[in-house]
Design an enzyme around this catalytic site. Structure first.
Site, PDB file in Angstrom:
ATOM      1  N   SER A  81       1.965  -1.160   8.240  1.00 19.96           N
ATOM      2  CA  SER A  81       2.764  -0.970   9.630  1.00 19.96           C
ATOM      3  C   SER A  81       1.135  -2.078  10.357  1.00 19.96           C
ATOM      4  O   SER A  81       1.608  -2.763  11.647  1.00 19.96           O
ATOM      5  CB  SER A  81       3.427  -0.272  10.477  1.00 19.96           C
ATOM      6  N   SER A  82       0.417  -1.207  10.138  1.00 17.95           N
ATOM      7  CA  SER A  82      -0.785  -1.397  11.175  1.00 17.95           C
ATOM      8  C   SER A  82      -1.607  -3.032  10.825  1.00 17.95           C
ATOM      9  O   SER A  82      -1.498  -3.999  11.906  1.00 17.95           O
ATOM     10  CB  SER A  82      -1.962  -0.647  11.094  1.00 17.95           C
TER      11      SER A  82
ATOM     12  N   GLY B  82       0.506  -1.343   0.008  1.00 15.61           N
ATOM     13  CA  GLY B  82      -0.179   0.087  -0.067  1.00 15.61           C
ATOM     14  C   GLY B  82       0.787   1.273  -0.224  1.00 15.61           C
ATOM     15  O   GLY B  82       2.116   1.190   0.332  1.00 15.61           O
TER      16      GLY B  82
ATOM     17  N   TYR C 158      12.762  13.554   0.999  1.00 13.59           N
ATOM     18  CA  TYR C 158      12.483  14.485   1.152  1.00 13.59           C
ATOM     19  C   TYR C 158      12.757  15.880   0.500  1.00 13.59           C
ATOM     20  O   TYR C 158      11.852  16.880   0.059  1.00 13.59           O
ATOM     21  CB  TYR C 158      10.867  14.453   2.298  1.00 13.59           C
TER      22      TYR C 158
ATOM     23  N   ALA D 252      -1.132   4.278   4.183  1.00 14.20           N
ATOM     24  CA  ALA D 252      -2.278   3.173   4.152  1.00 14.20           C
ATOM     25  C   ALA D 252      -2.782   2.257   5.128  1.00 14.20           C
ATOM     26  O   ALA D 252      -3.889   1.806   5.344  1.00 14.20           O
ATOM     27  CB  ALA D 252      -1.619   2.153   2.607  1.00 14.20           C
ATOM     28  N   GLY D 253      -1.750   1.938   6.252  1.00 15.71           N
ATOM     29  CA  GLY D 253      -1.191   1.366   7.206  1.00 15.71           C
ATOM     30  C   GLY D 253      -0.812   0.298   7.329  1.00 15.71           C
ATOM     31  O   GLY D 253      -1.167  -0.704   7.844  1.00 15.71           O
TER      32      GLY D 253
ATOM     33  N   ASP E 279       5.967  -6.678   5.277  1.00 10.48           N
ATOM     34  CA  ASP E 279       4.908  -5.403   5.550  1.00 10.48           C
ATOM     35  C   ASP E 279       5.694  -4.581   3.609  1.00 10.48           C
ATOM     36  O   ASP E 279       7.426  -3.886   3.586  1.00 10.48           O
ATOM     37  CB  ASP E 279       5.534  -4.009   6.197  1.00 10.48           C
ATOM     38  N   ARG E 280       5.132  -4.892   2.566  1.00 16.00           N
ATOM     39  CA  ARG E 280       5.923  -4.674   1.539  1.00 16.00           C
ATOM     40  C   ARG E 280       6.689  -5.262   0.563  1.00 16.00           C
ATOM     41  O   ARG E 280       7.249  -5.330   0.995  1.00 16.00           O
ATOM     42  CB  ARG E 280       6.092  -2.929   1.101  1.00 16.00           C
TER      43      ARG E 280
END
Length: 208
Positions: free
Chosen positions: A15-16, A8, A44, A12-13, A78-79
């Protein structure tokens, strides 16, 4: 026994949801490295200068995470990212499986994405710090949606992160977990309600 991939865009969430699923199946989560990523603030501040360095940083971390997760069953990552096939080919001799069993993509609108970025409060991510980030976030969200459509490495499912606020709402979290249960059960030919129960029982036997 399953290895689940969470994908995501920013906010998007991921890690949650990774944490929720890992607790549900009593497994080890593998998170995207952000809090101690010294390259991310630099990116950034100057994307053109630090984009390549950031990709190398993530590539290294994600390769190690995939290697560790794919060696064992019942893990949640995660991803994923680019260079996927190259990285998976390198795992031929060290991992019993080269592909996750399921990829879960959290789809959110640009408005939801921006709201969550603002809420989590990382200074370098805020539009107030750099208004040009709006175009970057807009492009990133669009590309993630297209990436999901093109993804064919393993079975996949998409979660509506606008409709289901699983981070803040426990009932929404249960519904999302249920969706994932049903998909995994479908893939394994099991009743949905038994999927995680059976996996937890199997893990308990292994530890006992």
């Amino acid at each position: 026994m399953s290895v689940i991939l969470i994908s995501g865009t920013i906010g998007a969430g991921k890690s949650s949801l990774t944490d929720m699923l890992a607790k549900e199946i009593d497994s080890k989560p593998f998170y995207e490295n952000v809090e101690d990523n010294e390259v991310l603030p630099l990116f950034y501040s100057n994307p053109e200068q630090y984009a390549f360095l950031l990709q190398i940083f993530f590539l290294n971390k994600r390769f190690l995470a995939m290697k560790n997760a794919l060696v064992n069953d019942d893990n949640v990552l995660d991803r994923y990212d680019s260079l996927l096939d190259t990285m998976l080919n390198e795992l031929d001799d060290v991992a019993p499986k080269k592909r996750p069993d399921l990829m879960v993509h959290i789809k959110v609108s640009l408005d939801t994405m921006l709201e969550r970025i603002k809420k989590r409060g990382r200074d370098y991510e805020q539009l107030e710090s750099d208004e040009t980030l709006y175009t970057y976030y807009e492009t990133l969200n669009t590309r993630y949606n297209q990436w999901y459509e093109d993804f064919d490495v393993c079975p996949k499912i998409q979660v509506d992160g606008d409709t289901f606020d699983f981070v803040e709402n426990p009932e929404d979290a249960k519904k999302v977990i249920r969706q994932i249960q049903e998909k995994l059960a479908e893939l394994e030919g099991k009743p949905a309600g038994k999927y995680f129960t059976d996996n937890q029982h199997a893990k308990g036997q292994e530890l006992g």
